[in-house]
Design an enzyme around this catalytic site. Structure first.
Site, PDB file in Angstrom:
ATOM      1  N   CYS A  51      74.464 -19.819  19.595  1.00  0.00           N
ATOM      2  CA  CYS A  51      74.081 -20.618  18.426  1.00  0.00           C
ATOM      3  C   CYS A  51      72.739 -20.137  17.873  1.00  0.00           C
ATOM      4  O   CYS A  51      72.649 -19.050  17.321  1.00  0.00           O
ATOM      5  CB  CYS A  51      74.065 -22.094  18.786  1.00  0.00           C
TER       6      CYS A  51
ATOM      7  N   HIS B 270      79.406 -23.366  21.553  1.00  0.00           N
ATOM      8  CA  HIS B 270      78.845 -24.033  22.728  1.00  0.00           C
ATOM      9  C   HIS B 270      79.967 -24.274  23.734  1.00  0.00           C
ATOM     10  O   HIS B 270      81.089 -24.616  23.358  1.00  0.00           O
ATOM     11  CB  HIS B 270      78.226 -25.377  22.339  1.00  0.00           C
TER      12      HIS B 270
END
Length: 536
Positions: free
Chosen positions: A375, A477
């Protein structure tokens, strides 16, 4: 008072779940858990109670009016809630719902945070970020969002178990409070107060907290729970007797210290996972996760920390991020460096450079080590990061680490989605799933560098891996949560590791441990009685 550690407290089989629905027209009941401090055990107790009542066939839902956390999860409707509430929903055997956590604050500076309301960042203003003083004025509006969520839950469930935030005795935060007694007073619910005896001073914590409450707030405190007790309970009994006589409140149980319990709790990194000098001699794989000030979703690495073949360490920097010459702690020799997510990517990238970690990463790669960015960490691996609207701090553009020919622009519309796909590494494939939470939109800058996609989702390539196979990154994630995907990543590092249980299984085991502890060590019959009588 009953403090025996077994048999004296009734197990769920001694009362029917239907009894919790007794009262005014089977009205939904609310029970709130507040703590004397942060990390007193509120999250764990709420999760345990949710599982106990769910197993009794009570329709129970978790709720946290206001959560400040950088760990979040994505609901099926594309909303965002704290990961602690996601875990509690799992304990209650429910799908995620934005009403479980109507207000989520995601800090991106020492004094400001992004404000998430009913799963979405505020969009009625130029920025969803607020300074602390500004949010104080916004609390009246936030309370309406909190109460509307609670009302919807009361229309669907028999019992709502609420987690407070921090301590109700924070004098400076009591005005306009929506997270603790302000909420409890607004909905008129009973409150349990939990304290952590392992920190020391448990009686001062409980008595002091109670004395700092108004009379009406004290009246709604229906009992105490003491958490993380080690040793012979008989040595504690005289103190418990004194506490009950001093406060005229019952001690409803003493929960034991559950060794090895690792359950989602706001933002606190697991302390025993802090950097330790040297590495484990029994582990094959050495992994270092860099910790910067606004690191987010550290739960991404739980599967690595739990694996017996992996030594996964969090590297904390010493000294203030504002120091001109901070003390440098070099990244130790390892197989893999992970750049985790961030709520302030440009600020955390500056922090990384101030510590000299960019040079350490370059050296690590020269020695054939590998790097993964997740991310915000993925964005750092690119060439440029632009934040024209100042979504995460001051507007501007930062130069990335330039390992990927990729530019990222932060946009106000957030990507919030659960995804599944195929991970491809070293000519092998594995199923992978997780979630995306990011404001950044990343595009290749056509510099001619050879890059391949790391993951295929719905037929489209996602993430990147360098042509030399040393650097990888993506927005997903939960990269390591599936056992097969974790094995594939370790194979990329050159190791053949055992197939470990999935994070889903480990979380379920942790919830069951907490539930059993609640059944054995809490007076569940008394708690049920308190809840039902409050609403008569």
């Amino acid at each position: 008072m009953n403090t025996k550690q077994s048999n004296s407290h009734s197990t769920p089989s001694t009362f029917e779940g239907a009894q919790i629905r007794q009262g005014k027209a089977s009205q939904c009941k609310t029970l709130m858990v507040q703590g004397t401090t942060s990390d007193a055990g509120k999250t764990t107790l709420v999760a345990g109670l949710c599982r106990v009542f769910a197993d009794l066939q009570v329709k129970v839902a978790p709720f946290k009016p206001q959560n400040m956390a950088l760990n979040s999860a994505v609901t099926p409707c594309g909303g965002e809630i704290g990961r602690a509430q996601a875990l509690q929903a799992k304990a209650a055997r429910l799908a995620l719902d934005v009403d479980f956590n109507p207000i989520l604050l995601k800090p991106n500076s020492d004094t400001g945070a992004q404000v998430i309301v009913h799963g979405k960042a505020l969009m009625h203003r130029s920025s969803s970020n607020m300074e602390a003083s500004e949010y104080q004025d916004y609390k009246k509006v936030a309370m309406q969002a909190v109460l509307s969520s609670h009302q919807r839950l009361t229309q669907q469930y028999d019992l709502v178990v609420v987690e407070g935030a921090g301590s109700p005795a924070e004098i400076n935060l009591r005005k306009g409070d929506i997270a603790n007694m302000g909420f409890a007073e607004a909905v008129d619910c009973p409150v349990l107060i939990i304290a952590d005896i392992d920190k020391g001073g448990v009686f001062a914590q409980l008595v002091g907290t109670l004395m700092l409450l108004s009379q009406s707030e004290q009246d709604r405190v229906v009992g105490f729970v003491i958490n993380r007790f080690r040793g012979d309970i008989k040595l504690l009994e005289s103190g418990l007797t004194w506490l009950e006589e001093r406060t005229n409140k019952p001690v409803l149980g003493v929960l034991p210290y559950l060794h090895g319990l690792d359950i989602s709790s706001e933002d606190a990194l697991v302390t025993q996972q802090a950097l330790v000098e040297g590495t484990s001699t029994s582990s094959k794989v050495r992994i270092v996760v860099l910790v910067y000030p606004h690191m987010s979703n550290h739960t991404d690495f739980d599967a690595l920390r739990h694996h017996e073949d992996i030594d996964c360490q969090f590297l904390f920097a010493k000294g203030s991020k504002d120091e001109i010459n901070p003390e440098k702690i070099a990244i130790p020799a390892c197989d893999l460096i992970i750049l985790p997510g961030s709520k302030n990517v440009r600020g955390d990238l500056d922090f990384l450079r101030q510590r000299g970690w960019d040079d350490d990463i370059a050296k690590h790669l020269r020695y054939q080590g590998k790097v993964i960015g997740v991310c915000g960490g993925y964005q750092m691996l690119g060439a440029l990061i632009a934040d024209p609207e100042g979504l995460e701090g001051q507007p501007g553009v930062s130069e990335g680490l330039s390992y990927f020919a990729m530019n990222t622009v932060l946009e106000s519309k957030k990507t919030l989605i659960n995804v599944s796909g195929i991970l491809e590494l070293t000519d092998k494939k594995a199923d992978i799933s997780g979630y995306e939470i990011h404001a950044g939109v990343s595009t290749l800058n056509n510099s001619g560098a050879k890059l391949s996609h790391l993951i295929t989702i719905a037929g489209e390539g996602q993430g990147l891996i360098s042509d030399d196979g040393q650097i990888a990154g993506c927005y997903l994630h939960g990269l390591f949560d599936q056992p097969e995907a974790l094995q594939l990543f370790m194979g990329w590092l050159g190791y053949d590791v055992k197939k470990a249980p999935s994070i889903e299984i480990l979380e379920e085991q942790a919830i069951e441990r907490v539930s059993k502890a609640c059944q054995v060590h809490l007076d569940m019959v008394k708690i049920k009685q308190i809840v039902t009588e409050w609403y008569k």
